[in-house]
Scaffold this motif. Sequence first.
Motif, mmCIF file in Angstrom:
data_model
loop_
_atom_site.group_PDB
_atom_site.id
_atom_site.type_symbol
_atom_site.label_atom_id
_atom_site.label_comp_id
_atom_site.label_asym_id
_atom_site.label_seq_id
_atom_site.Cartn_x
_atom_site.Cartn_y
_atom_site.Cartn_z
ATOM 1 N N SER A 1 0.836 -1.216 0.000
ATOM 2 C CA SER A 1 0.000 0.000 0.000
ATOM 3 C C SER A 1 0.863 1.255 0.000
ATOM 4 C CB SER A 1 -0.953 -0.013 1.186
ATOM 5 O OG SER A 1 -0.229 0.063 2.397
ATOM 6 N N THR A 2 2.006 1.234 0.699
ATOM 7 C CA THR A 2 2.898 2.386 0.712
ATOM 8 C C THR A 2 3.489 2.598 -0.682
ATOM 9 O OG1 THR A 2 3.463 1.892 3.016
ATOM 10 C CG2 THR A 2 4.912 3.397 1.854
ATOM 11 N N GLN B 1 2.075 1.694 -3.473
ATOM 12 C CA GLN B 1 0.987 2.194 -4.337
ATOM 13 C C GLN B 1 0.783 3.683 -4.123
ATOM 14 O OE1 GLN B 1 -0.411 1.214 -6.821
ATOM 15 N NE2 GLN B 1 -0.920 -0.948 -6.752
ATOM 16 N N GLU B 2 0.818 4.116 -2.868
ATOM 17 C CA GLU B 2 0.647 5.544 -2.595
ATOM 18 C C GLU B 2 1.800 6.332 -3.192
ATOM 19 O OE1 GLU B 2 0.258 6.082 1.615
ATOM 20 O OE2 GLU B 2 -1.620 4.977 1.712
ATOM 21 N N ILE C 1 3.531 5.524 -5.834
ATOM 22 C CA ILE C 1 3.358 5.562 -7.300
ATOM 23 C C ILE C 1 2.284 6.555 -7.654
ATOM 24 C CG2 ILE C 1 2.558 4.210 -9.276
ATOM 25 C CD1 ILE C 1 3.943 1.808 -8.045
ATOM 26 N N ASN C 2 1.182 6.514 -6.880
ATOM 27 C CA ASN C 2 0.076 7.450 -7.156
ATOM 28 C C ASN C 2 0.513 8.888 -6.956
ATOM 29 O OD1 ASN C 2 -1.575 5.322 -7.751
ATOM 30 N ND2 ASN C 2 -2.535 5.246 -5.732
ATOM 31 N N VAL C 3 1.244 9.151 -5.908
ATOM 32 C CA VAL C 3 1.706 10.517 -5.647
ATOM 33 C C VAL C 3 2.737 10.904 -6.704
ATOM 34 C CG1 VAL C 3 2.954 11.967 -4.003
ATOM 35 C CG2 VAL C 3 1.217 10.391 -3.195
ATOM 36 N N GLY D 1 3.059 9.729 -9.735
ATOM 37 C CA GLY D 1 2.438 9.829 -11.075
ATOM 38 C C GLY D 1 1.683 11.113 -11.249
ATOM 39 N N ARG D 2 1.156 11.734 -10.221
ATOM 40 C CA ARG D 2 0.381 12.970 -10.327
ATOM 41 C C ARG D 2 1.291 14.163 -10.431
ATOM 42 N NH1 ARG D 2 -4.109 11.811 -5.677
ATOM 43 N NH2 ARG D 2 -4.986 10.014 -6.711
ATOM 44 N N THR D 3 2.466 14.082 -9.830
ATOM 45 C CA THR D 3 3.292 15.271 -9.875
ATOM 46 C C THR D 3 4.030 15.430 -11.119
ATOM 47 O OG1 THR D 3 4.354 14.141 -7.972
ATOM 48 C CG2 THR D 3 4.265 16.483 -7.978
#
Length: 168
Positions: A156-157, A159-160, A162-164, A166-168
């Motif tokens: 989960s860490t 994934q977070e 990657i998500n963070v 990928g947005r920046t």
Amino acid sequence: MADRNRPQPHQVQVHPQQQPLIHRYDAGKTSLLPRHGPSTGQVLAVIMLFPVGGALLGLAGITLVGSLIGLAVATPVFVIFSPVLVPAVILLAGAVAALLTSGAFGLTGLSSISWVFNSLRQATGQEPLDYAKRRVQEGTMYVGEKTKQAGETIKSTAQEGINVGGRT
């Protein structure tokens, strides 16, 4: 004079009875000797014990004489060989002490293991090996659950991250 005619109170005097004087040697004789003779069993025991005691006393004397003769013969030998004998005796004493010490440690270890097994058996009501097997299984399951939780947390860490990222 008038006092003589007057009635006197009665007085009672008690005199302790005195024992007849006994000569001091007679007192000891009467207290040590029995009033009746020895029994047949006692006489037979004394008759049997005299030869046995005499034989044992004779053997003790022979042993004493033999020991003294052996000591008289061996003393010069000990004096001549003392430079060799003293270190040998010290070495032998050390070896005996080491052997006794190792035996004492071994007995202590065995008794400790026995005590642990008995205390486990009394505490759990089952055999110590079964108890240990069950505890290992519980520990393995606990480690497996913690590993699974740690893996999920890392996933989960990640994934977070990657998500963070990928947005920046």
